[in-house]
Design a protein around this motif. Sequence first.
Motif, PDB file in Angstrom:
ATOM      1  N   ILE A 255       0.846  -1.191   0.000  1.00 12.37           N
ATOM      2  CA  ILE A 255       0.000   0.000   0.000  1.00 12.37           C
ATOM      3  C   ILE A 255       0.882   1.242   0.000  1.00 12.37           C
ATOM      4  N   CYS A 256       0.631   2.120  -0.955  1.00 18.05           N
ATOM      5  CA  CYS A 256       1.402   3.356  -1.063  1.00 18.05           C
ATOM      6  C   CYS A 256       0.730   4.455  -0.251  1.00 18.05           C
ATOM      7  N   GLU A 257       1.523   5.116   0.609  1.00 17.61           N
ATOM      8  CA  GLU A 257       1.024   6.199   1.456  1.00 17.61           C
ATOM      9  C   GLU A 257       1.635   7.554   1.095  1.00 17.61           C
ATOM     10  N   SER A 258       2.276   7.654  -0.054  1.00 20.53           N
ATOM     11  CA  SER A 258       2.787   8.957  -0.487  1.00 20.53           C
ATOM     12  C   SER A 258       1.627   9.933  -0.670  1.00 20.53           C
ATOM     13  N   PRO A 259       1.881  11.245  -0.588  1.00 20.48           N
ATOM     14  CA  PRO A 259       0.800  12.206  -0.847  1.00 20.48           C
ATOM     15  C   PRO A 259       0.138  12.022  -2.213  1.00 20.48           C
ATOM     16  N   ASN A 260       0.919  11.659  -3.225  1.00 16.51           N
ATOM     17  CA  ASN A 260       0.355  11.412  -4.565  1.00 16.51           C
ATOM     18  C   ASN A 260       0.056   9.918  -4.707  1.00 16.51           C
ATOM     19  N   ILE A 261      -0.845   9.409  -3.890  1.00 14.35           N
ATOM     20  CA  ILE A 261      -0.940   7.971  -3.639  1.00 14.35           C
ATOM     21  C   ILE A 261      -0.989   7.111  -4.898  1.00 14.35           C
ATOM     22  N   GLU A 262      -1.828   7.464  -5.866  1.00 15.68           N
ATOM     23  CA  GLU A 262      -1.925   6.583  -7.025  1.00 15.68           C
ATOM     24  C   GLU A 262      -0.714   6.682  -7.940  1.00 15.68           C
ATOM     25  N   GLU A 263      -0.107   7.867  -8.029  1.00 17.08           N
ATOM     26  CA  GLU A 263       1.067   8.012  -8.890  1.00 17.08           C
ATOM     27  C   GLU A 263       2.226   7.170  -8.371  1.00 17.08           C
ATOM     28  N   ASP A 264       2.498   7.256  -7.080  1.00 18.10           N
ATOM     29  CA  ASP A 264       3.598   6.463  -6.533  1.00 18.10           C
ATOM     30  C   ASP A 264       3.242   4.985  -6.446  1.00 18.10           C
ATOM     31  N   ALA A 265       1.965   4.653  -6.268  1.00 17.45           N
ATOM     32  CA  ALA A 265       1.570   3.240  -6.300  1.00 17.45           C
ATOM     33  C   ALA A 265       1.861   2.644  -7.675  1.00 17.45           C
ATOM     34  N   LEU A 266       1.549   3.402  -8.716  1.00 20.01           N
ATOM     35  CA  LEU A 266       1.851   2.940 -10.073  1.00 20.01           C
ATOM     36  C   LEU A 266       3.354   2.863 -10.303  1.00 20.01           C
ATOM     37  N   LEU A 267       4.094   3.834  -9.765  1.00 23.45           N
ATOM     38  CA  LEU A 267       5.552   3.805  -9.885  1.00 23.45           C
ATOM     39  C   LEU A 267       6.123   2.549  -9.228  1.00 23.45           C
ATOM     40  N   LEU A 268       5.627   2.218  -8.050  1.00 21.73           N
ATOM     41  CA  LEU A 268       6.099   1.018  -7.357  1.00 21.73           C
ATOM     42  C   LEU A 268       5.787  -0.238  -8.164  1.00 21.73           C
ATOM     43  N   LYS A 269       4.574  -0.320  -8.674  1.00 20.30           N
ATOM     44  CA  LYS A 269       4.195  -1.506  -9.444  1.00 20.30           C
ATOM     45  C   LYS A 269       5.024  -1.624 -10.720  1.00 20.30           C
ATOM     46  N   GLU A 270       5.155  -0.521 -11.436  1.00 21.36           N
ATOM     47  CA  GLU A 270       5.916  -0.549 -12.688  1.00 21.36           C
ATOM     48  C   GLU A 270       7.384  -0.885 -12.435  1.00 21.36           C
ATOM     49  N   THR A 271       7.938  -0.323 -11.362  1.00 16.79           N
ATOM     50  CA  THR A 271       9.338  -0.607 -11.036  1.00 16.79           C
ATOM     51  C   THR A 271       9.523  -2.074 -10.676  1.00 16.79           C
ATOM     52  N   TYR A 272       8.608  -2.596  -9.877  1.00 21.82           N
ATOM     53  CA  TYR A 272       8.706  -3.994  -9.445  1.00 21.82           C
ATOM     54  C   TYR A 272       8.700  -4.941 -10.641  1.00 21.82           C
ATOM     55  N   PHE A 273       7.808  -4.701 -11.582  1.00 17.65           N
ATOM     56  CA  PHE A 273       7.689  -5.620 -12.711  1.00 17.65           C
ATOM     57  C   PHE A 273       8.724  -5.360 -13.805  1.00 17.65           C
ATOM     58  N   SER A 274       9.529  -4.311 -13.619  1.00 15.55           N
ATOM     59  CA  SER A 274      10.608  -4.060 -14.576  1.00 15.55           C
ATOM     60  C   SER A 274      11.973  -4.491 -14.043  1.00 15.55           C
ATOM     61  N   LEU A 275      12.011  -5.040 -12.826  1.00 12.88           N
ATOM     62  CA  LEU A 275      13.289  -5.438 -12.241  1.00 12.88           C
ATOM     63  C   LEU A 275      13.949  -6.519 -13.090  1.00 12.88           C
ATOM     64  N   ALA A 276      15.240  -6.348 -13.305  1.00 12.44           N
ATOM     65  CA  ALA A 276      15.982  -7.327 -14.116  1.00 12.44           C
ATOM     66  C   ALA A 276      16.222  -8.597 -13.310  1.00 12.44           C
TER      67      ALA A 276
END
Length: 276
Positions: A255-276
């Motif tokens: 769960i993302c608790e950043s002020p821009n909650i959905e933007e950072d949640a998407l950043l976390l998901k995209e980063t996770y699935f792009s890990l080499a």
Amino acid sequence: MAGLLFGTAGIPYSTPKHTTQNGIHRVAELGLDGMEIEFVRGVYMKAPDTNPVRILSDLLRIKLSAHAPYYLNFNAVEENKVKMSQHLLYQSAKMAHLCGAGSLVFHPGFYLTDSPSAAYESIRDNIRPVASRLQEEGFDITLRPEVSGKVTQFGDLKETMALCSEIPGLLPTIDFSHYHARTGKYNSYSEFSFMLSTMADYLGENAVLNMHIHVSGIDYSPRGEKQHLNLADSDFNYKELLLALRDRGCAGLVICESPNIEEDALLLKETYFSLA
């Protein structure tokens, strides 16, 4: 639950009309996987409100959790405050369960003038009856005490794990950003891996397959957490955290608790699935 799911702490800000059901719709539209229902300022739902939430989240395959009110304190001096904390934890868990949520996050309390060990005993003994009642009444929900960000708050990593090991029905919410703020450390791959190993040591290897995680940017001082920040504005090393979670084979809800909650949640998901 296989792998990590990613969601928002509360209704996404881009939701046109802020209701729980609209928030679930918006989470699905964004391509996210979950949402934490925020009872943080009070348990605003009644039982009749929960059925549409559960049906919709099941239909859209959105994983729900919930967060109990902030103002619980199971180490309060006044007995009426302890009783109120027990009542609110129970009510939050009941409504969360009826919504279809699998986990309820809560803050156990503050040390106040007590030593950490004395506070631990009070908090443990005051939470135990609530956990027992929920199990006896058949509510299938995991109570999740949160690793806290302030040094005045109960919620050190090891005491949180110990609490969960002593009370059936409890598993932790690991807020990695909080622990970084609390300690000024724990912001590298090796330190994140150590935290996961500590969890497994206390609770068994299966615990890392059923995690509830909070992540955000964080501002802090020697006294711990000051405020949440967007990830881009913080020194929190979320990429190494995601790598540590992946390499350990962790599963659960992030769960993302950043002020821009959905933007950072998407950043976390995209980063996770792009890990080499």
